[in-house]
Write an enzyme that holds these catalytic residues in place. Structure first.
Site, PDB file in Angstrom:
ATOM      1  N   GLU A   1    -102.820  50.847  -5.188  1.00 53.55           N
ATOM      2  CA  GLU A   1    -103.802  50.287  -6.115  1.00 53.55           C
ATOM      3  C   GLU A   1    -104.213  48.855  -5.790  1.00 53.55           C
ATOM      4  OE1 GLU A   1    -102.841  52.941 -10.090  1.00 53.55           O
ATOM      5  OE2 GLU A   1    -101.832  51.015  -9.824  1.00 53.55           O
TER       6      GLU A   1
ATOM      7  N   GLU B   1     -89.441  49.671 -13.627  1.00 50.54           N
ATOM      8  CA  GLU B   1     -90.461  50.096 -12.665  1.00 50.54           C
ATOM      9  C   GLU B   1     -90.312  49.405 -11.321  1.00 50.54           C
ATOM     10  OE1 GLU B   1     -95.312  50.708 -12.370  1.00 50.54           O
ATOM     11  OE2 GLU B   1     -94.444  49.700 -14.102  1.00 50.54           O
TER      12      GLU B   1
END
Length: 669
Positions: free
Chosen positions: A453, A597
């Site tokens: 991304e 994460e």
């Protein structure tokens, strides 16, 4: 000899228990282990008799300042907060504190001693057999004479404002209840709770301002006193009348024997654990693998139609939205371990196919264009400041491939015809309308956000193009499986969607990629899971190129799971183990090892990372692969520290011993 045998049995028993339990004795930097049953999620606390929050699956409203009031998951009514007084003093702390998470039984037990007067043990459950119910069992051992008062109190949240509380007697059963509304009033929530007692029942009355209920007892030194808190919660998303239904659900629990409730909960989890991963030679890795699997099992349930958000039912991170995380990272684990549960995840997408078709139409395309972030109705919920919403379109391929792989594993032709094929065909038709034919006769996919991304608005992204190729071919295969004639354009276009390469045969992530830092695996996904890069030499070449370019500080955990799989399939188990450890260990948070994460963020529990780590075990070390024949096992090797790895799936066993097989493994073999 008999004593030696008994000691050996005791040692084995304790060792087996250690594989299933995680114990915390410190509350420093405490990150809670979520207890969930696929419908409700309970986040415990280190504070005695408290829970941080209760979540309800599938409940959304538009609120909050983050993301222009897009759909956000609603945090429900917290029904597990007890106020306990001992001789008039509030119990807020205690000595010898510990918590034990039992993954096999899906329970969290807290123990402490209060002021030398009371030895306390209580256990929390999100009951698996009762999707809307929680249970807390409490045991007091009086060390001195003491007057004890217990009050159960409902608390709301910013997204569930309590509007009414009350207390009722239902056939002589004391029952407390609360109702709440979501920020816009769209959703009504309700909860009910009550006590049950192991022996003589004290008088139970309403709590302060009729919020909850309470009782008092006088305990003598040496006396044991046990009780349970039964609770249920639901919303207008689940039932038309959550106010009365929550009461009925609580009474259904309250009228059962507590031991029976716990036994049935254990039985339900026992059925889940019939599909398990067993590792010999590395006890810590065994616990870590089990904990990751425990969380995935906790966040889903069969027979529903809910997707999986990155944080599962552990919190409100990412607004509780459903991304590619569900189909690409978590679904492949559940597809092998519990296809019935995996089917429930796909049902979430099947029911939102109409919204995906409307999304394609609104953006000038045909077929089905699934949203990057999905909530309750399947419309695009990505904040407008994030370009991932309109441009990270590989999500549609991820969903189409998941549907095709479900059929390949189950060979459920009726499901394919009714549910899977309409989704796959819709995604294939979307790509037909999305590609642009260039002067060389190739079909470019321009202006996308990559799986990496950090790369936005680029052309011919490796993973986006590869996913389109795979799902177009899958659509043709699905049509033939159903006896239908495929659209000839599907395979023609698939054959001419370009994958770009540098001069040295390294896959170029996109047309203008120059070797800059990437957020996460992208081009390497062509080897696994796409199976488009079949040459071991090229797989190794691409891994060696992209591995040093990954953002090790802020990149998500799943990248190293992919790297581990590739190394396993290249016959390099020691390097695979190093990547496996890197896929999760830097992200673990105390005291239970819940996963964040990234190594630098603190947003557990990151179920997506658990999926990536478990895929490294299943599709790497264990050698499993999805083929047209179902789940097959490829030749593989274990690292020297691991002695045996066994994957048990509904009675079928896939086992790998320390004996080596050196031949590189190619996708699809």
């Amino acid at each position: 000899m008999r004593h030696r045998t008994l000691l050996l049995c005791l040692f084995v028993s304790l060792g087996a228990r250690a594989q299933w339990t995680i114990t915390a004795t410190s509350r420093d930097n405490y990150d809670a282990p979520a207890l969930a049953n696929g419908m409700i999620g309970i986040l415990p606390s280190a504070v005695p008799f408290r829970c941080q929050k209760v979540l309800l699956n599938g409940v959304y409203d538009r609120y909050g300042t983050w993301g222009d009031k897009i759909a956000n998951i609603v945090q429900g009514i917290n029904f597990f907060n007890l106020g306990v007084l001992v001789d008039g003093d509030s119990v807020k702390d205690g000595a010898d504190w510990s918590q034990v998470l039992n993954m096999k039984e899906a329970s969290l037990t807290t123990h402490f001693v209060y002021a030398g007067k009371l030895d306390v043990t209580y256990t929390l459950y999100a009951l698996r057999q009762l999707p809307y119910n929680g249970l807390m069992t409490v045991r007091f051992q009086a060390l001195k004479d003491a007057d004890v008062s217990v009050a159960s109190v409902f608390t709301g949240s910013a997204s569930a404002r309590i509007v009414r509380t009350g207390f009722s007697m239902i056939e002589k059963i004391p029952l407390a209840w609360a109702t709440a509304v979501s920020p816009t009033g769209k959703v009504q929530l309700a909860a009910a709770s009550g006590f049950s007692f192991a022996a003589d029942e004290p008088a139970v009355g309403p709590g302060t301002d009729s919020n909850g209920c309470k009782f008092s007892v006088r305990l003598r030194a040496g006396q044991t006193f046990s009780f349970a808190v039964h609770a249920a919660t639901c919303s207008s998303v689940h039932f038309p009348d959550p106010y009365n239904e929550s009461k009925r659900l609580m009474l259904a629990s309250r009228l059962q024997n507590v031991d029976l409730l716990v036994m049935r909960h254990h039985e339900a989890w026992g059925r889940l654990w019939e599909s398990d991963i067993q590792l010999e030679g590395d006890p810590q890795a065994q616990r870590d693998i089990r904990y990751a699997l425990f969380n995935l099992y906790s966040f889903v349930r069969e027979g529903t139609a809910y997707g999986l958000s990155p944080m599962g039912l552990s919190g409100t991170g990412y607004n509780g939205h459903v991304f590619w995380d569900c189909e690409t990272w978590m679904f492949p684990v559940l597809l092998v371990m519990h296809p019935d549960i995996a089917r429930s995840l796909l049902e979430y997408r099947v029911r939102r196919l109409g919204a995906a078709r409307q999304n394609a139409l609104s953006n000038g395309y045909q077929g089905a264009m699934f949203p990057w972030e999905s909530a309750d109705d399947g419309t695009e919920e990505t904040p407008v400041w994030a370009l991932t919403g309109p441009f990270e379109q590989h999500i549609s391929s991820d969903i189409g491939m998941a549907c095709w792989n479900y059929y390949r594993v189950t060979h459920d032709l009726a499901w394919l015809r009714e549910k899977g094929y309409p989704v796959i065909r819709g995604v294939a038709d979307f790509w037909l309308s999305r590609v642009e034919k260039n002067a060389k006769g190739e079909y470019d996919i321009n202006n996308v956000v990559c799986a990496d991304e950090y790369a936005e608005n680029v052309d011919n992204n490796a993973f986006t193009n590869g996913g389109a190729i795979v799902v177009l071919r899958a659509a043709a295969s699905a049509a033939r499986a159903l006896g239908e004639r495929p659209d000839p354009h599907w395979e023609t276009v698939a054959a001419h969607i370009p994958i770009r390469y540098f001069a040295d045969s390294v896959v170029r992530e996109h047309d203008t990629y120059t070797g800059v830092t990437i957020k996460q695996a992208d081009a390497n996904l062509l080897f696994y899971p796409l199976g488009l890069l079949t040459s071991p030499r090229l797989a190794r070449l691409n891994l060696d190129y992209y591995e040093p370019r990954v953002d090790k500080k802020d990149g998500p955990a799943m990248t190293y799971g992919i790297f581990s799989i590739i190394r396993s399939r290249l016959g390099e188990p020691e390097r695979a183990l190093a990547y496996f450890n890197q896929a999760y260990k830097p992200n673990l948070r105390p005291p239970f090892g819940v996963m964040a994460e990234t190594p630098t963020e603190n947003n557990p529990y990151f179920a997506t990372g658990a999926g990536g780590m478990l895929q490294a075990v299943l599709y790497g070390f264990a050698g499993l692969d999805i083929s047209d024949k179902g789940v097959v096992q490829l030749p593989t090797r274990l690292p020297t520290a691991w002695k045996r790895l066994t994957v048990t799936v509904e009675g079928k066993r896939f086992s790998v011993s320390a004996l080596p097989s050196r031949r590189p493994i190619l996708p699809g073999e």
